[in-house]
Every structure is written in C-alpha cells, then in structure tokens.
Scaffold this active site. Structure first.
Site, PDB file in Angstrom:
ATOM      1  N   GLY A 133      44.241  44.088  49.178  1.00 52.71           N
ATOM      2  CA  GLY A 133      44.811  45.400  49.493  1.00 52.71           C
ATOM      3  C   GLY A 133      43.752  46.465  49.697  1.00 52.71           C
ATOM      4  N   VAL A 134      44.034  47.626  49.162  1.00 51.72           N
ATOM      5  CA  VAL A 134      43.140  48.764  49.377  1.00 51.72           C
ATOM      6  C   VAL A 134      41.783  48.527  48.698  1.00 51.72           C
ATOM      7  CG1 VAL A 134      43.973  50.182  47.427  1.00 51.72           C
ATOM      8  CG2 VAL A 134      43.092  51.283  49.489  1.00 51.72           C
ATOM      9  N   ASP A 135      41.802  47.824  47.592  1.00 50.91           N
ATOM     10  CA  ASP A 135      40.570  47.500  46.860  1.00 50.91           C
ATOM     11  C   ASP A 135      39.613  46.695  47.763  1.00 50.91           C
ATOM     12  OD1 ASP A 135      38.820  47.192  44.754  1.00 50.91           O
ATOM     13  OD2 ASP A 135      40.121  45.903  43.556  1.00 50.91           O
TER      14      ASP A 135
ATOM     15  N   ASN B   1      41.883  46.634  40.002  1.00 46.84           N
ATOM     16  CA  ASN B   1      42.451  45.886  38.874  1.00 46.84           C
ATOM     17  C   ASN B   1      41.507  46.012  37.682  1.00 46.84           C
ATOM     18  OD1 ASN B   1      40.429  43.753  39.064  1.00 46.84           O
ATOM     19  ND2 ASN B   1      41.487  43.173  40.935  1.00 46.84           N
TER      20      ASN B   1
ATOM     21  N   TYR C  85      51.214  45.367  43.143  1.00 50.69           N
ATOM     22  CA  TYR C  85      51.732  45.630  41.797  1.00 50.69           C
ATOM     23  C   TYR C  85      53.217  46.000  41.779  1.00 50.69           C
ATOM     24  CZ  TYR C  85      47.157  45.130  39.518  1.00 50.69           C
ATOM     25  OH  TYR C  85      45.971  44.652  39.008  1.00 50.69           O
TER      26      TYR C  85
ATOM     27  N   ASP D 224      43.901  54.850  57.076  1.00 50.45           N
ATOM     28  CA  ASP D 224      43.110  53.966  56.216  1.00 50.45           C
ATOM     29  C   ASP D 224      42.242  54.842  55.322  1.00 50.45           C
ATOM     30  OD1 ASP D 224      41.151  52.300  55.149  1.00 50.45           O
ATOM     31  OD2 ASP D 224      40.908  51.158  57.003  1.00 50.45           O
TER      32      ASP D 224
ATOM     33  N   SER E  56      49.610  51.285  42.926  1.00 46.60           N
ATOM     34  CA  SER E  56      50.590  50.334  42.344  1.00 46.60           C
ATOM     35  C   SER E  56      51.722  49.911  43.269  1.00 46.60           C
ATOM     36  CB  SER E  56      51.224  50.861  41.032  1.00 46.60           C
ATOM     37  OG  SER E  56      50.357  50.696  39.947  1.00 46.60           O
ATOM     38  N   THR E  57      51.810  50.486  44.474  1.00 44.19           N
ATOM     39  CA  THR E  57      52.996  50.174  45.294  1.00 44.19           C
ATOM     40  C   THR E  57      52.801  48.995  46.238  1.00 44.19           C
ATOM     41  OG1 THR E  57      52.452  51.680  47.111  1.00 44.19           O
ATOM     42  CG2 THR E  57      53.688  52.609  45.250  1.00 44.19           C
ATOM     43  N   GLY E  58      51.645  48.350  46.164  1.00 40.29           N
ATOM     44  CA  GLY E  58      51.420  47.151  46.977  1.00 40.29           C
ATOM     45  C   GLY E  58      51.674  45.914  46.140  1.00 40.29           C
TER      46      GLY E  58
HETATM   47  P1  ADP Z   1      48.237  47.804  43.853  1.00 40.34           P
HETATM   48  O1  ADP Z   1      47.729  46.503  43.290  1.00 40.34           O
HETATM   49  O2  ADP Z   1      47.846  48.998  43.019  1.00 40.34           O
HETATM   50  O3  ADP Z   1      49.677  47.748  44.205  1.00 40.34           O
HETATM   51  P2  ADP Z   1      47.487  47.473  46.672  1.00 40.34           P
HETATM   52  O4  ADP Z   1      46.135  47.604  47.280  1.00 40.34           O
HETATM   53  O5  ADP Z   1      48.165  46.152  46.758  1.00 40.34           O
HETATM   54  O6  ADP Z   1      47.339  47.987  45.179  1.00 40.34           O
HETATM   55  O7  ADP Z   1      48.446  48.543  47.321  1.00 40.34           O
HETATM   56  C1  ADP Z   1      48.400  49.920  47.020  1.00 40.34           C
HETATM   57  C2  ADP Z   1      48.776  50.699  48.257  1.00 40.34           C
HETATM   58  O8  ADP Z   1      47.647  50.787  49.118  1.00 40.34           O
HETATM   59  C3  ADP Z   1      49.893  50.066  49.086  1.00 40.34           C
HETATM   60  O9  ADP Z   1      50.822  51.088  49.405  1.00 40.34           O
HETATM   61  C4  ADP Z   1      49.170  49.579  50.328  1.00 40.34           C
HETATM   62  O10 ADP Z   1      50.012  49.635  51.471  1.00 40.34           O
HETATM   63  C5  ADP Z   1      48.056  50.584  50.448  1.00 40.34           C
HETATM   64  N1  ADP Z   1      46.877  50.202  51.223  1.00 40.34           N
HETATM   65  C6  ADP Z   1      46.405  48.971  51.526  1.00 40.34           C
HETATM   66  N2  ADP Z   1      45.276  49.069  52.258  1.00 40.34           N
HETATM   67  C7  ADP Z   1      45.016  50.401  52.401  1.00 40.34           C
HETATM   68  C8  ADP Z   1      44.006  51.166  53.067  1.00 40.34           C
HETATM   69  N3  ADP Z   1      42.992  50.576  53.714  1.00 40.34           N
HETATM   70  N4  ADP Z   1      44.079  52.519  53.015  1.00 40.34           N
HETATM   71  C9  ADP Z   1      45.074  53.128  52.351  1.00 40.34           C
HETATM   72  N5  ADP Z   1      46.062  52.475  51.714  1.00 40.34           N
HETATM   73  C10 ADP Z   1      46.033  51.131  51.735  1.00 40.34           C
END
Ligand code: ADP
Length: 185
Positions: free
Chosen positions: A33-35, A25, A122, A11, A118-120
């Site tokens: 997601g990560v945001d 975004n 997006y 994480d 971008s791999t989640g």
């Molecule tokens: P985007 O909109 O840029 O695709 P996301 O947050 O949906 O952003 O996903 C981007 C990446 O971050 C994905 O590979 C997702 O699995 C990963 N992710 C989600 N939560 C976390 C976290 N807490 N720490 C690290 N990576 C994460």
C-alpha cells in the site's frame, strides 16, 4: 481555519509539503500500500533509518527524513487493524493523527499530508475513518498556529468523494481542493 485543510486526489509521494505521513506497520520495515509506495519513492536510505527506530506501537508516530521525496520528513504512524469496532479502533486511529501532528510540531513542519490511515489493508471503514481524520485536523488547527496546511491525499475517486462529503457535513461548505498529481500506482 477551515482554509488550511485541503482535500486532493493523488499519490502522497508526490506531495510538496514539509512532512508526509506514512500508514506503516509496527515493524516500520516497509509493507504494501502507501507504505510500499513511500519506500520506493524515498529510496533505500529510508529503510536504513527505519531500522534504527525499533518499530512503533499502534497509535504512535515516529519521524525520519524524506530522502528522495519532495517532503523533508516522513512521519510513520501505525493505524489500528479494524476488528469490528470493539477494540478501541476509533481512539487508536485518532491518536495516530494526534501523535503525527505532535511529531510535526516538534520537527517544525508547517505543512503535512496524510493518507487515509487504516482504510486499506487494515480494513477501517472509510467514512468512519474520514470523520476521525477531519475532526482531529480541525482540532489541531484550532489550537495550533504553527501548522499552516493539512492536506488529505485521497487515493482514488471513492476516497475523494468520501472526504469531500464528510468535510461538507462537518464544515458546511466546500473544501479547498488544489492541484495534485493523479498518478496511480
Ligand atoms: P493500512 O494498512 O493503514 O490500511 P494501506 O496502505 O493499505 O494502509 O492503505 C491506507 C490508505 O492509503 C488506503 O486508503 C489506500 O488507498 C491509500 N494509498 C495507497 N497508496 C497510496 C499512495 N501512493 N498515496 C496515497 N494514498 C495511498
């Protein structure tokens, strides 16, 4: 040079580095997601500071403090939404990494951790995105002595295996791993 790249599963909010990168975004006002994870871990002051930034165009990057995170700074960058590869997505993703490194240099950060931008939500294909991420890190590290460590934080086994495989393909050796929390959301 390659020793400066670490690939870990975990994480990103738990990473003890100078700066972590947020895949935000264009509003910079939080998301899923990560945001969402970064905003939850940093606390409400992060959103307050983000409100002052006035958003961020795709491919660019802006910094805030890290508040309750172990990282001193958060570098917010906005990845491209994947639309089949015909809308300049590769170049925009590369510019996220390049501009994040540029901001890190301006801050004086020596260590920086990236999620897989971008791999989640997006939808950018993971392997293609990973090639771009590792290429940009390698080029930055070759040109810049101030950044000492780049950590790619893989959220889950599939991302970890992809990063390791692309690393082997690009560098011809195993990546340095390292300890990391494997805490999941
Ligand atoms: P985007 O909109 O840029 O695709 P996301 O947050 O949906 O952003 O996903 C981007 C990446 O971050 C994905 O590979 C997702 O699995 C990963 N992710 C989600 N939560 C976390 C976290 N807490 N720490 C690290 N990576 C994460």
């Amino acid at each position: 040079m390659e020793k400066k790249i670490r690939i870990v599963e975990g994480d990103i909010t738990g990473q003890t580095v100078d700066a972590i990168v947020n895949a935000a975004n264009t509003s910079l006002l939080g998301g899923g997601g990560v945001d969402g994870a970064i905003h939850r871990a940093a606390g409400p002051e992060l959103l307050q500071e983000c409100r002052q930034l006035g958003g961020c165009p795709t491919g660019e990057a802006k910094a805030t403090r890290g508040y309750q995170l172990p990282a001193k700074w958060v570098i917010h960058t906005v990845g491209p939404i994947w639309r089949g590869g015909t809308r300049n997505e590769d170049a925009l993703l590369a510019s996220c990494y390049r501009n994040s490194f540029k901001v890190a240099r301006e801050l004086g950060a020596r260590s920086i951790a990236f999620p897989s931008i971008s791999t989640g939500a997006y939808g950018f294909p993971l392997e293609r995105a990973t090639r771009i991420a590792l290429r940009e890190a390698r080029e930055t590290l070759a040109a810049d002595d101030r950044i000492e460590e780049v950590v790619f934080v893989c959220f889950g086994q599939k991302a970890l295996e992809t990063y390791q495989a692309v690393y082997r393909e690009a560098f011809g050796e195993e990546s340095a791993g390292g300890s990391s929390s494997s805490r999941r959301k």
